[in-house]
Structures are given as structure tokens and as C-alpha cells.
Design a protein around this motif. Structure first.
Motif, PDB file in Angstrom:
ATOM      1  N   ALA A  61       0.502  -1.273   0.173  1.00  0.00           N
ATOM      2  CA  ALA A  61       0.174  -0.102  -0.119  1.00  0.00           C
ATOM      3  C   ALA A  61       0.949   1.241  -0.176  1.00  0.00           C
ATOM      4  N   LYS A  62       2.415   1.509   0.785  1.00  0.00           N
ATOM      5  CA  LYS A  62       2.688   2.783   1.136  1.00  0.00           C
ATOM      6  C   LYS A  62       3.865   2.578  -0.582  1.00  0.00           C
ATOM      7  N   MET A  63       4.044   1.360  -1.304  1.00  0.00           N
ATOM      8  CA  MET A  63       4.440   1.516  -2.602  1.00  0.00           C
ATOM      9  C   MET A  63       3.398   2.203  -3.444  1.00  0.00           C
ATOM     10  N   LEU A  64       1.969   1.196  -3.742  1.00  0.00           N
ATOM     11  CA  LEU A  64       1.085   1.848  -4.572  1.00  0.00           C
ATOM     12  C   LEU A  64       0.705   3.701  -4.043  1.00  0.00           C
ATOM     13  N   GLY A  65       1.329   4.428  -2.972  1.00  0.00           N
ATOM     14  CA  GLY A  65       0.726   5.192  -1.934  1.00  0.00           C
ATOM     15  C   GLY A  65      -0.572   4.889  -2.323  1.00  0.00           C
ATOM     16  N   HIS A  66      -1.441   3.970  -1.632  1.00  0.00           N
ATOM     17  CA  HIS A  66      -2.675   4.328  -0.991  1.00  0.00           C
ATOM     18  C   HIS A  66      -3.085   4.554   0.413  1.00  0.00           C
ATOM     19  N   SER A  67      -4.047   5.522   0.448  1.00  0.00           N
ATOM     20  CA  SER A  67      -3.998   6.006   2.110  1.00  0.00           C
ATOM     21  C   SER A  67      -5.198   4.729   2.801  1.00  0.00           C
ATOM     22  N   ASP A  68      -6.045   3.186   2.282  1.00  0.00           N
ATOM     23  CA  ASP A  68      -7.115   2.879   2.758  1.00  0.00           C
ATOM     24  C   ASP A  68      -5.980   1.662   1.930  1.00  0.00           C
ATOM     25  N   ILE A  69      -5.544   0.438   3.198  1.00  0.00           N
ATOM     26  CA  ILE A  69      -5.182  -0.621   2.890  1.00  0.00           C
ATOM     27  C   ILE A  69      -6.118  -1.491   1.672  1.00  0.00           C
ATOM     28  N   ARG A  70      -7.882  -1.259   1.375  1.00  0.00           N
ATOM     29  CA  ARG A  70      -8.681  -1.787   0.860  1.00  0.00           C
ATOM     30  C   ARG A  70      -8.751  -1.174  -0.066  1.00  0.00           C
ATOM     31  N   THR A  71      -7.680  -0.117  -0.627  1.00  0.00           N
ATOM     32  CA  THR A  71      -7.988  -0.331  -1.920  1.00  0.00           C
ATOM     33  C   THR A  71      -6.735  -1.206  -2.290  1.00  0.00           C
ATOM     34  N   THR A  72      -5.321  -1.110  -1.728  1.00  0.00           N
ATOM     35  CA  THR A  72      -4.526  -2.320  -2.047  1.00  0.00           C
ATOM     36  C   THR A  72      -5.387  -3.649  -2.147  1.00  0.00           C
ATOM     37  N   LYS A  73      -5.738  -4.201  -1.862  1.00  0.00           N
ATOM     38  CA  LYS A  73      -6.264  -5.353  -2.179  1.00  0.00           C
ATOM     39  C   LYS A  73      -7.594  -5.473  -3.073  1.00  0.00           C
ATOM     40  N   ILE A  74      -7.821  -4.779  -3.675  1.00  0.00           N
ATOM     41  CA  ILE A  74      -8.651  -5.012  -4.978  1.00  0.00           C
ATOM     42  C   ILE A  74      -7.103  -4.996  -6.152  1.00  0.00           C
ATOM     43  N   TYR A  75      -6.172  -4.412  -6.344  1.00  0.00           N
ATOM     44  CA  TYR A  75      -5.011  -4.541  -6.932  1.00  0.00           C
ATOM     45  C   TYR A  75      -4.328  -6.329  -6.149  1.00  0.00           C
ATOM     46  N   ALA A  76      -4.270  -6.833  -5.565  1.00  0.00           N
ATOM     47  CA  ALA A  76      -3.251  -7.767  -5.236  1.00  0.00           C
ATOM     48  C   ALA A  76      -4.573  -8.576  -5.425  1.00  0.00           C
ATOM     49  N   LYS A  77      -3.890  -9.855  -5.308  1.00  0.00           N
ATOM     50  CA  LYS A  77      -4.278 -11.193  -5.724  1.00  0.00           C
ATOM     51  C   LYS A  77      -4.271 -12.388  -5.124  1.00  0.00           C
ATOM     52  N   VAL A  78      -3.609 -13.668  -5.005  1.00  0.00           N
ATOM     53  CA  VAL A  78      -3.232 -14.700  -4.702  1.00  0.00           C
ATOM     54  C   VAL A  78      -3.446 -15.727  -4.770  1.00  0.00           C
ATOM     55  N   LEU A  79      -1.485 -15.375  -6.288  1.00  0.00           N
ATOM     56  CA  LEU A  79      -1.453 -16.979  -6.718  1.00  0.00           C
ATOM     57  C   LEU A  79      -1.445 -18.042  -6.747  1.00  0.00           C
ATOM     58  N   ASP A  80      -2.029 -18.778  -7.331  1.00  0.00           N
ATOM     59  CA  ASP A  80      -2.356 -20.324  -7.172  1.00  0.00           C
ATOM     60  C   ASP A  80      -0.919 -20.687  -6.430  1.00  0.00           C
ATOM     61  N   THR A  81       0.192 -19.673  -7.536  1.00  0.00           N
ATOM     62  CA  THR A  81       1.842 -21.009  -7.124  1.00  0.00           C
ATOM     63  C   THR A  81       1.891 -20.071  -5.522  1.00  0.00           C
ATOM     64  N   THR A  82       1.007 -19.634  -4.557  1.00  0.00           N
ATOM     65  CA  THR A  82       1.349 -18.602  -3.308  1.00  0.00           C
ATOM     66  C   THR A  82       0.630 -20.107  -2.502  1.00  0.00           C
ATOM     67  N   VAL A  83      -0.836 -20.357  -3.459  1.00  0.00           N
ATOM     68  CA  VAL A  83      -1.333 -21.045  -2.522  1.00  0.00           C
ATOM     69  C   VAL A  83      -0.678 -22.389  -2.100  1.00  0.00           C
ATOM     70  N   SER A  84      -0.428 -22.494  -3.095  1.00  0.00           N
ATOM     71  CA  SER A  84       0.565 -24.205  -3.191  1.00  0.00           C
ATOM     72  C   SER A  84       1.500 -24.091  -2.464  1.00  0.00           C
ATOM     73  N   LYS A  85       2.467 -23.370  -2.726  1.00  0.00           N
ATOM     74  CA  LYS A  85       3.386 -22.732  -1.042  1.00  0.00           C
ATOM     75  C   LYS A  85       3.220 -23.171   0.108  1.00  0.00           C
ATOM     76  N   GLU A  86       2.433 -22.067   0.627  1.00  0.00           N
ATOM     77  CA  GLU A  86       1.593 -22.037   1.513  1.00  0.00           C
ATOM     78  C   GLU A  86       0.816 -22.837   2.313  1.00  0.00           C
ATOM     79  N   MET A  87       0.258 -24.001   1.362  1.00  0.00           N
ATOM     80  CA  MET A  87      -0.592 -25.203   1.463  1.00  0.00           C
ATOM     81  C   MET A  87       0.226 -26.741   1.760  1.00  0.00           C
ATOM     82  N   GLU A  88       1.692 -26.989   1.591  1.00  0.00           N
ATOM     83  CA  GLU A  88       2.624 -27.737   1.327  1.00  0.00           C
ATOM     84  C   GLU A  88       3.278 -28.566   2.167  1.00  0.00           C
TER      85      GLU A  88
END
Length: 383
Positions: free
Chosen positions: A348-375
Motif C-alpha cells: 500500500a505504501k509503495m502504491l501510494g494508497h492511503s486505505d489498505i482496502r484499495t490495495t486489496k483490490i489490486y493484490a491477488k493471491v497467485l496459485d503458486t502462493t496457495v500451493s506453497k502455503e498449503m505444502e
């Protein structure tokens, strides 16, 4: 005996004006609208009625010459002593936009002003089509007007729901201004709720980004656009921000690390972005570019329209089926950062967002991230 009204009909709407003169019923000819008596009293009445007609016609002619709408109600109000014609929607809207344009670079960005000006153009077309008029008084705007305009935007301009809502919100802002100034009394937006649909924002995978980075281009314009696109993918800058990126926005901290520190054009929130190696190499590549030197810019960024047009060519050459646009780079940056365990607050700080809810619109959890965290869980429940 009774008052003699003068009835004026225009566009099938009537308005009566009481001229405060009386005449005997048996001395009045309703068909020709004049007194039938030959004496001085009745002749003076007829002369006065003719004066009233002349005055109304004069008001009518002046409104037409000024290009303003003419209705029976407007004629009546002006005849009865209204000092000013009614406040008109497009007239005031254009005045607002002129002031807005003067604020570009201070309080607003050009893209916002262009959206307001586009709303005026759409309203112009809408009024001509639906109301056969070049403008409309604020007090004549009702809920039906808003609903018809919404339908017009969707059908005639092929706008999706979210784009339509943006135009309606702009119209509502101008209407609110009119209500504040008492140019109208009824709020046509009362009870209207803006519903935006959730959109699936596209983004690149790391493999797709590498395919674009590694592609050799013989055409200089495509190479430059590719470099600018990659720079945005690895910095998170929006198109308008990279377009206005100047050398003074690239700074070094006390530890010798390079940063992009720049206020966003859209919100004025300051972005703090560590400069990665590849974006740093791209900056160095264009340091002596004639366009950059002339404009004092970091990169030779073309117009958004040309940029997106060239990105389509790049996608075709690289075998990418996703629709590449300048904004997909910003989405991709957020996804890459999230996949590499960068916190949402830092993104959020890097993107210049004052509200983290705006950042959540951009950020998606990639399949590779899900796979790693479920290992761990996968191994625990393995057969």
C-alpha cells in the motif's frame, strides 16, 4: 367581470399569465382573445393585451438567440419579473470544467478533467436526442432525467456498469452544486444508489513478464514501450505517474539505496518505492534520450492511447493472449510483491494508497502462493 388570463402554449405545455385586467363576459371574444366593445375602455384593453403578446414574443426571441431552451414556464417566469433566466445545466457544467482545468497539476489531474468534459459531451448528445434541446434548466431535472441518461450511456455509449456509475456521480456532483446554490429545490438523485460490479483485474505471471523482457524488438517505438511497461511492472507506478516521472524523483538514502519518491498524480499521496536493478537499468538506458532531455523526464512515455496500441502489438509478438494495458502493469506489481511475501501494508505504501482496502483490490493471491502455503498441510495429510 373577472381577470383576463393570457394563455401561452409551447411544446404542448401551457402556462397562464394573469394580466390583472377585467372585462364583461358578454364583451369578450374567446376565439380571437380580445374585447368586442368599441368604446375607449375596451380598445385600451385590446391594446394592452397586444403589448403583453409583444413582450412575450420578445422574451421568446431573446432566449432563442442566446441558444437557451424555451418553455411556457420559462416565458411565464421571465414575464412575471424574474431578473435572471433559470440556471442551466450545461452552461454551469462548462463553467465548472473551465475552473477544474485551471487546477490541473494543483488539485486535480488531467484525466479527471477529461472525464468531466466527456460527461458534458454525453449530456449534450443526450439532450438533443431525448429532449430536442441544447440545454436544460436545473429545476427541470428529475429522477426520470437521471434514469434516461443512465440508459443512454449504457446503450448509446456502450459503457459498462462501473463506467456508467462514474458519469452519474459526476452529474450528481454538479446537481449538488445547484442544490447548494438554490438553483433547484428537488434532488433527482434521492433514493438512487450506485451499484458497482466487482471486476476481475488481469495481471501477468512472472513467466509472461520474462517473455516480454527477453523479446528482441527491431522497432524502436516497440522497444521503448516494452521498457516502460516492464518499468511499471517492477515499480508499481501508474501510467500518469511514470509519464511525469522526473530525475528529481529518483533519490538515494543514507545507506546508498536508490528510491522512487513521488506524489501520485491522482491522489497526491507520496509513493516510496525501492528501485530494483531492472528499473534502474532502464532509467540508465534512456538517460541521454533526446525526448527525455528535452522534457526533463526519466522515460520517453507516449500518450496512453499510443502506449496501449503498441502494447497490443507486443502481446501478439510475445504470444500473450491477455489484453495488455498500462494499468495491468500496476496490478502485476502488486501480485508479484504479494507472491514474494511483501506485506499488504508495504504494498500500500509503495502504491501510494492511503486505505489498505484499495490495495486489496489490486493484490491477488497467485496459485503458486496457495500451493506453497498449503505444502505443510499437504504433507501432513498425505496418504
Amino acid at each position: 367581470m373577472g381577470y383576463t388570463p393570457q394563455d401561452f402554449t409551447l411544446t404542448r405545455k401551457r402556462a397562464e399569465i394573469q394580466i390583472k385586467r377585467s372585462v364583461e363576459v358578454n364583451k369578450w371574444n374567446a376565439q380571437v382573445e380580445c374585447a368586442t366593445g368599441k368604446d375607449r375602455k375596451h380598445q385600451e384593453l385590446n391594446h394592452y393585451i397586444e403589448t403583453v403578446r409583444t413582450r412575450v414574443l420578445k422574451i421568446h426571441r431573446e432566449l432563442e438567440q442566446d441558444g437557451k431552451p424555451v418553455t411556457a414556464e420559462i416565458l411565464k417566469n421571465l414575464f412575471n419579473g424574474a431578473n435572471q433566466p433559470p440556471k442551466m445545466l450545461l452552461e454551469r457544467f462548462r463553467e465548472h470544467n473551465e475552473k477544474y482545468r485551471a487546477l490541473i497539476g494543483k488539485d486535480v489531474v488531467e484525466a479527471t478533467v477529461l472525464r468531466y468534459e466527456r460527461t458534458v459531451r454525453y449530456l449534450e448528445e443526450f439532450l438533443k436526442k431525448e429532449y430536442k434541446s441544447s440545454d436544460i434548466p436545473f429545476r427541470n431535472i428529475d429522477r426520470q432525467f437521471v434514469e434516461k441518461f443512465e440508459y443512454f450511456i449504457k446503450t448509446e455509449k456502450n459503457c459498462a456498469q462501473n463506467a456508467t456509475v462514474k458519469y452519474l456521480k459526476i452529474l450528481k456532483k454538479i446537481v449538488t452544486l445547484a442544490l447548494t446554490n438554490k438553483w433547484m429545490t428537488e434532488n433527482p438523485f434521492t433514493g438512487i444508489k450506485f451499484k458497482q460490479t466487482q471486476t476481475n483485474r488481469d495481471f501477468l505471471t512472472e513467466e509472461e513478464l520474462h517473455a516480454i523482457m527477453e523479446k528482441k524488438f527491431d522497432i524502436p517505438r516497440l522497444e521503448a514501450v516494452r521498457d516502460i511497461f516492464v518499468f511499471c511492472c517492477l515499480s508499481g507506478l501508474a501510467f500518469t505517474d511514470v509519464q511525469h516521472l522526473k530525475p528529481e524523483h529518483i533519490t538515494k538514502d543514507i545507506n546508498g539505496e536508490w528510491w522512487i519518491r513521488k506524489a501520485r498524480e491522482k491522489t497526491n499521496n507520496v509513493c516510496h518505492i525501492p528501485l530494483l536493478d531492472i528499473p534502474a537499468m532502464i532509467i540508465e538506458k534512456y538517460r541521454k534520450n533526446p525526448v527525455c532531455l528535452q522534457k526533463n523526464m526519466v522515460l520517453p512515455v507516449p500518450s496512453n492511447q499510443r502506449m496501449n496500441s503498441y502494447l497490443k502489438e507486443i502481446a501478439d509478438v510475445c504470444g500473450i493472449t491477455k489484453k495488455l494495458t498500462t494499468h495491468i502493469a500496476r496490478h502485476s506489481f502488486a501480485c508479484f510483491a504479494l507472491a514474494n511475501k511483501v506485506s499488504m501494508e508495504t504494498i500500500a505504501k509503495m502504491l501510494g494508497h492511503s486505505d489498505i482496502r484499495t490495495t486489496k483490490i489490486y493484490a491477488k493471491v497467485l496459485d503458486t502462493t496457495v500451493s506453497k502455503e498449503m505444502e505443510t498441510m499437504k504433507n501432513k495429510f498425505a496418504i
